[in-house]
Design an enzyme around this catalytic site. Structure first.
Site, PDB file in Angstrom:
ATOM      1  N   ASN A  84       0.834  -1.196   0.000  1.00 36.52           N
ATOM      2  CA  ASN A  84       0.000   0.000   0.000  1.00 36.52           C
ATOM      3  C   ASN A  84       0.873   1.252   0.000  1.00 36.52           C
ATOM      4  OD1 ASN A  84       0.592  -0.893   2.671  1.00 36.52           O
ATOM      5  ND2 ASN A  84      -1.093   0.274   3.539  1.00 36.52           N
TER       6      ASN A  84
ATOM      7  N   GLU B 285       0.219   5.133   0.696  1.00 34.78           N
ATOM      8  CA  GLU B 285      -0.724   6.159   1.148  1.00 34.78           C
ATOM      9  C   GLU B 285      -0.270   7.543   0.699  1.00 34.78           C
ATOM     10  OE1 GLU B 285      -1.205   5.446   5.363  1.00 34.78           O
ATOM     11  OE2 GLU B 285      -2.338   3.605   4.968  1.00 34.78           O
TER      12      GLU B 285
ATOM     13  N   CYS C  12      -4.021   0.532  -2.537  1.00 37.66           N
ATOM     14  CA  CYS C  12      -3.897  -0.713  -1.786  1.00 37.66           C
ATOM     15  C   CYS C  12      -2.775  -1.587  -2.358  1.00 37.66           C
ATOM     16  CB  CYS C  12      -5.203  -1.498  -1.846  1.00 37.66           C
ATOM     17  SG  CYS C  12      -6.523  -0.821  -0.827  1.00 37.66           S
TER      18      CYS C  12
ATOM     19  N   GLU D  16      -2.921  -4.729  -3.138  1.00 37.31           N
ATOM     20  CA  GLU D  16      -3.393  -5.581  -4.240  1.00 37.31           C
ATOM     21  C   GLU D  16      -3.373  -4.805  -5.553  1.00 37.31           C
ATOM     22  OE1 GLU D  16      -4.772  -4.983  -1.340  1.00 37.31           O
ATOM     23  OE2 GLU D  16      -5.949  -6.651  -0.582  1.00 37.31           O
TER      24      GLU D  16
ATOM     25  N   CYS E 108     -10.039  -5.310   0.448  1.00 39.94           N
ATOM     26  CA  CYS E 108     -11.197  -4.409   0.548  1.00 39.94           C
ATOM     27  C   CYS E 108     -12.125  -4.658  -0.647  1.00 39.94           C
ATOM     28  CB  CYS E 108     -10.733  -2.958   0.586  1.00 39.94           C
ATOM     29  SG  CYS E 108     -10.195  -2.320  -1.017  1.00 39.94           S
TER      30      CYS E 108
ATOM     31  N   CYS F 108     -10.727  -3.782  -4.076  1.00 36.13           N
ATOM     32  CA  CYS F 108      -9.677  -4.712  -4.534  1.00 36.13           C
ATOM     33  C   CYS F 108     -10.273  -6.049  -4.945  1.00 36.13           C
ATOM     34  CB  CYS F 108      -8.615  -4.893  -3.456  1.00 36.13           C
ATOM     35  SG  CYS F 108      -7.514  -3.470  -3.371  1.00 36.13           S
TER      36      CYS F 108
HETATM   37  N1  THU Z   1      -5.216  -1.786   2.528  1.00 38.31           N
HETATM   38  C1  THU Z   1      -4.647  -2.546   1.547  1.00 38.31           C
HETATM   39  O1  THU Z   1      -3.565  -2.239   1.061  1.00 38.31           O
HETATM   40  N2  THU Z   1      -5.315  -3.656   1.128  1.00 38.31           N
HETATM   41  C2  THU Z   1      -6.499  -4.071   1.645  1.00 38.31           C
HETATM   42  O2  THU Z   1      -7.107  -4.966   1.085  1.00 38.31           O
HETATM   43  C3  THU Z   1      -7.018  -3.452   2.860  1.00 38.31           C
HETATM   44  C4  THU Z   1      -6.509  -2.075   3.122  1.00 38.31           C
HETATM   45  C5  THU Z   1      -4.505  -0.592   2.979  1.00 38.31           C
HETATM   46  C6  THU Z   1      -5.124   0.706   2.529  1.00 38.31           C
HETATM   47  C7  THU Z   1      -4.605   1.660   3.575  1.00 38.31           C
HETATM   48  O3  THU Z   1      -3.315   2.113   3.164  1.00 38.31           O
HETATM   49  C8  THU Z   1      -4.447   0.808   4.811  1.00 38.31           C
HETATM   50  O4  THU Z   1      -4.473  -0.546   4.387  1.00 38.31           O
HETATM   51  C9  THU Z   1      -5.542   1.020   5.844  1.00 38.31           C
HETATM   52  O5  THU Z   1      -6.800   0.897   5.271  1.00 38.31           O
END
Ligand code: THU
Length: 130
Positions: free
Chosen positions: A39, A41, A50, A52, A83, A86
Site C-alpha cells: 500500500n 498512502e 492498496c 493488491e 477491501c 480490490c
Molecule cells: N489496505 C490494503 O492495502 N489492502 C487491503 O485490502 C485493505 C486495506 C490498505 C489501505 C490503507 O493504506 C491501509 O491498508 C488502511 O486501510
C-alpha cells in the site's frame, strides 16, 4: 519462496504513515512470474492505493494478464481480506476459482477464492444488451 513470503517481504516497503497499517500482496501470474505490491498512502487520503492494486499494476506493466494465485498479508488480528474495491480489481484478472490466501504476519493463514470473496460480481456479461 512462497507467495506469502513474497507478500511479507514487499510489505516492509509499504508507505503507510497515516494508517500505520502496512499491507503486502503477491500474485503469481499464469505465466509463473510473481508480481508484488504494497500500500502507498498519500497525505490526500483518498489518493492512497492498496497493496493488491499495486501488485496488479505491476503484473499488467510487466505484460502478464491473468492471476493464477494471490496472497495478502498484514499485521492484523485475523487474516486480512482485500477491501471491496480490490475484490473487484482481482476479479478483473482472475477466474472465480483462483485461490486467495489471507495472512497475518504472526503466521495465521486462511484460504478462500475470488468468487467466495465477491459473490454476484458485476462482469462483462452484465453489459450485454438483448
Ligand atoms: N489496505 C490494503 O492495502 N489492502 C487491503 O485490502 C485493505 C486495506 C490498505 C489501505 C490503507 O493504506 C491501509 O491498508 C488502511 O486501510
Amino acid at each position: 519462496m512462497s507467495l506469502i513470503d513474497d507478500a511479507r517481504a514487499v510489505r516492509e516497503n509499504a508507505h503507510a504513515p497515516y494508517s500505520r497499517f502496512k499491507v503486502g500482496a503477491a500474485l503469481r501470474a499464469t505465466s509463473g512470474t510473481v508480481h508484488v505490491g504494497c500500500n502507498v498512502e498519500n497525505v490526500a487520503y483518498p489518493e492512497g492505493t492498496c497493496a493488491e492494486a499495486g501488485a496488479i499494476a505491476a503484473m499488467i506493466a510487466a505484460g502478464d494478464t491473468r492471476i493464477a494465485e494471490i496472497a495478502v498479508i498484514a499485521d492484523s488480528p485475523s487474516p486480512v481480506p482485500p477491501c471491496g474495491g480490490c475484490r473487484q480489481k482481482i476479479a478483473e484478472f482472475a477466474d472465480g476459482d483462483v485461490t486467495v490466501t489471507l495472512a497475518t504476519t504472526a503466521g495465521t493463514t486462511l484460504q478462500t477464492t475470488v468468487s467466495a470473496l465477491l459473490p454476484g460480481a458485476f462482469g462483462k456479461g452484465h453489459m450485454e444488451g438483448d
